[in-house]
Design a protein around this motif. Sequence first.
Motif, mmCIF file in Angstrom:
data_model
loop_
_atom_site.group_PDB
_atom_site.id
_atom_site.type_symbol
_atom_site.label_atom_id
_atom_site.label_comp_id
_atom_site.label_asym_id
_atom_site.label_seq_id
_atom_site.Cartn_x
_atom_site.Cartn_y
_atom_site.Cartn_z
ATOM 1 N N TYR A 147 39.874 42.120 37.518
ATOM 2 C CA TYR A 147 41.107 41.690 38.159
ATOM 3 C C TYR A 147 41.132 40.167 38.230
ATOM 4 N N TYR B 193 45.409 32.660 44.790
ATOM 5 C CA TYR B 193 45.353 32.328 46.205
ATOM 6 C C TYR B 193 46.081 31.012 46.460
ATOM 7 N N GLY C 63 42.112 28.576 55.422
ATOM 8 C CA GLY C 63 41.443 29.333 54.383
ATOM 9 C C GLY C 63 42.441 29.797 53.333
ATOM 10 N N PRO C 64 41.965 30.150 52.137
ATOM 11 C CA PRO C 64 42.867 30.661 51.100
ATOM 12 C C PRO C 64 43.594 31.927 51.547
ATOM 13 N N PHE D 244 45.789 35.263 50.004
ATOM 14 C CA PHE D 244 46.112 36.081 48.836
ATOM 15 C C PHE D 244 47.606 36.004 48.527
ATOM 16 N N ASP E 193 47.790 39.802 42.608
ATOM 17 C CA ASP E 193 46.708 40.063 41.661
ATOM 18 C C ASP E 193 47.258 40.778 40.432
ATOM 19 N N PHE F 95 44.647 28.441 43.745
ATOM 20 C CA PHE F 95 43.432 28.790 43.009
ATOM 21 C C PHE F 95 43.620 30.135 42.326
ATOM 22 N N ASN G 171 31.587 43.500 44.150
ATOM 23 C CA ASN G 171 32.713 43.048 44.958
ATOM 24 C C ASN G 171 32.858 41.533 44.978
ATOM 25 N N GLN G 172 32.253 40.838 44.020
ATOM 26 C CA GLN G 172 32.300 39.383 44.054
ATOM 27 C C GLN G 172 33.656 38.859 43.592
ATOM 28 N N PHE G 173 34.006 37.667 44.075
ATOM 29 C CA PHE G 173 35.188 36.946 43.622
ATOM 30 C C PHE G 173 34.751 35.536 43.261
ATOM 31 N N TYR G 174 35.171 35.059 42.099
ATOM 32 C CA TYR G 174 34.797 33.723 41.642
ATOM 33 C C TYR G 174 36.058 32.906 41.428
ATOM 34 N N PHE G 175 36.097 31.746 42.067
ATOM 35 C CA PHE G 175 37.288 30.912 42.048
ATOM 36 C C PHE G 175 37.239 29.901 40.915
ATOM 37 N N GLY G 176 38.401 29.640 40.330
ATOM 38 C CA GLY G 176 38.544 28.594 39.334
ATOM 39 C C GLY G 176 39.029 27.309 39.981
ATOM 40 N N THR G 177 39.166 26.275 39.158
ATOM 41 C CA THR G 177 39.648 24.978 39.638
ATOM 42 C C THR G 177 41.064 25.113 40.177
#
Lengths: 112, 112
Positions: free
Chosen positions: A32, A36, A43-44, A46, A49, A89, A98-104
Amino acid sequence: GESVGLHLPTLSVQEGDNSIINCAYSNSASDYFIWYKQESGKGPQFIIDIRSNMDKRQGQRVTVLLNKTVKHLSLQIAATQPGDSAVYFCAETPNTGNQFYFGTGTSLTVIP
Amino acid sequence: DAMVIQNPRYQVTQFGKPVTLSCSQTLNHNVMYWYQQKSSQAPKLLFHYYDKDFNNEADTPDNFQSRRPNTSFCFLDIRSPGLGDAAMYLCATSRDGGNEQYFGPGTRLTVT
């Protein structure tokens, strides 16, 4: 103290115009992709998605497009309003865990 | 209102002095996350709990530890803060299988 931060990509748009924010991702195995919004001091939050097997998804005033060929994600905001000013983001989540990885992020400024 | 609460909002600690940041949630979500966010950068995932199972990111320094005594609370312990650890620390929650993360307002850590 804090290390010097990077300069965020910036986008300025006139109120009422449409905004397009872009993001490149690297992990082809992501399940997915998520957008954000982060306002100053918060905080970010949602927004929307999209699953990796889709090309387009629409929400209220927002559309997310996914191009898996070039690993590119975009967020379109229709009729941009001053309240849309924030840092945006993209994030990806793998098909395992369940991890989420943010981009620039991209800093959006709406000019009244 | 159901929410994610972080205390304190601002924390000052001395170089090398252990510090603990707190997060609580009323959403009853089973997944809780800790992120580090430096100025003008994306949130960086440190670790997450899936229920009581701790999942550390490979590049998270050993200096960072976490505890989750129950569903509602999660703590971030920095054993020996360095100047480079000054940042905003964000706590987030999600339901298992959900893509929507709920973020707290963050704790801004200053190291003197």
